[in-house]
Write an enzyme that holds these catalytic residues in place. Sequence first.
Site, PDB file in Angstrom:
ATOM      1  N   GLU A 198     -17.740  13.836   7.264  1.00 44.60           N
ATOM      2  CA  GLU A 198     -17.337  15.166   7.714  1.00 44.60           C
ATOM      3  C   GLU A 198     -16.913  15.115   9.175  1.00 44.60           C
ATOM      4  O   GLU A 198     -17.689  14.720  10.040  1.00 44.60           O
ATOM      5  CB  GLU A 198     -18.465  16.190   7.515  1.00 44.60           C
ATOM      6  CG  GLU A 198     -19.793  15.800   8.096  1.00 44.60           C
ATOM      7  CD  GLU A 198     -20.851  16.884   7.917  1.00 44.60           C
ATOM      8  OE1 GLU A 198     -20.546  17.968   7.387  1.00 44.60           O
ATOM      9  OE2 GLU A 198     -21.999  16.637   8.317  1.00 44.60           O
TER      10      GLU A 198
ATOM     11  N   HIS B 248     -26.234  11.863  11.714  1.00 44.96           N
ATOM     12  CA  HIS B 248     -25.552  13.151  11.764  1.00 44.96           C
ATOM     13  C   HIS B 248     -24.873  13.300  13.119  1.00 44.96           C
ATOM     14  O   HIS B 248     -25.335  12.748  14.125  1.00 44.96           O
ATOM     15  CB  HIS B 248     -26.545  14.295  11.541  1.00 44.96           C
ATOM     16  CG  HIS B 248     -25.887  15.613  11.306  1.00 44.96           C
ATOM     17  ND1 HIS B 248     -25.480  16.436  12.338  1.00 44.96           N
ATOM     18  CD2 HIS B 248     -25.541  16.250  10.163  1.00 44.96           C
ATOM     19  CE1 HIS B 248     -24.926  17.517  11.841  1.00 44.96           C
ATOM     20  NE2 HIS B 248     -24.952  17.443  10.521  1.00 44.96           N
TER      21      HIS B 248
END
Length: 229
Positions: free
Chosen positions: A144, A96
């Site tokens: 993303e 992440h």
Amino acid sequence: MKIQIRTPFFEIGVKNYLYGDDVLKLAKSADSAAKEYDLDVLFICPYTEIRRIADCCENLIVLAPYMDLIHPGPGLSKVLPEAVKAAGAKGVVINHSEHPMTLADIAATIKRARDLDMFSFACADTITEAKAIALFEPDIINPEPSELIGGTDISGMDFVLESMEAIRSISPKTLVEQAAGISQPDQVRMMISAGADGVGVASGICKAIDPCRKARELIAAVREGIRSK
């Protein structure tokens, strides 16, 4: 045996927006919605909440937010993969933007998860990074742009379509989620209609006035997106 995720799915990332009983309250609401709409809902929660959410929620697929590349033994303060699995986590988040990793560690963590029959949920900041990670064949990739995470702008449709095509061309079995900035039902429906295997939301739920209501609203939008295809 590793769990098989049905598509399209919905993913909720708690991060540290919520903690304690507020996390459990959100989890129970999402669990109820998952059952009502007959959808798989992934729930990424703090380590401290994995056990009780896994025990209390029959319909959620709980993920650990990270795990270290260690084995049982010494390693005070490290996150042991076997321990998060024993607590009830079915999968793990990898790379992440708030906990970036090297490609070598990404590959090793995907393998470690596979060896433990846990599924791997890998994040990528760019399409180039997503393509590199796809070579390791994780179960899910969430491409993303980091500058959109936690904000109100979502990925443009050019990025959405290109990222899905790029990942699937390399690893056809890898599911592709779309996330970053999503907070509204029409955005969820749009991503599902565009062909995303899943949609993820963190701040859009956890920072809402009523996180439980927002979660149910967005989970319902996944089902609506299926009908509009």
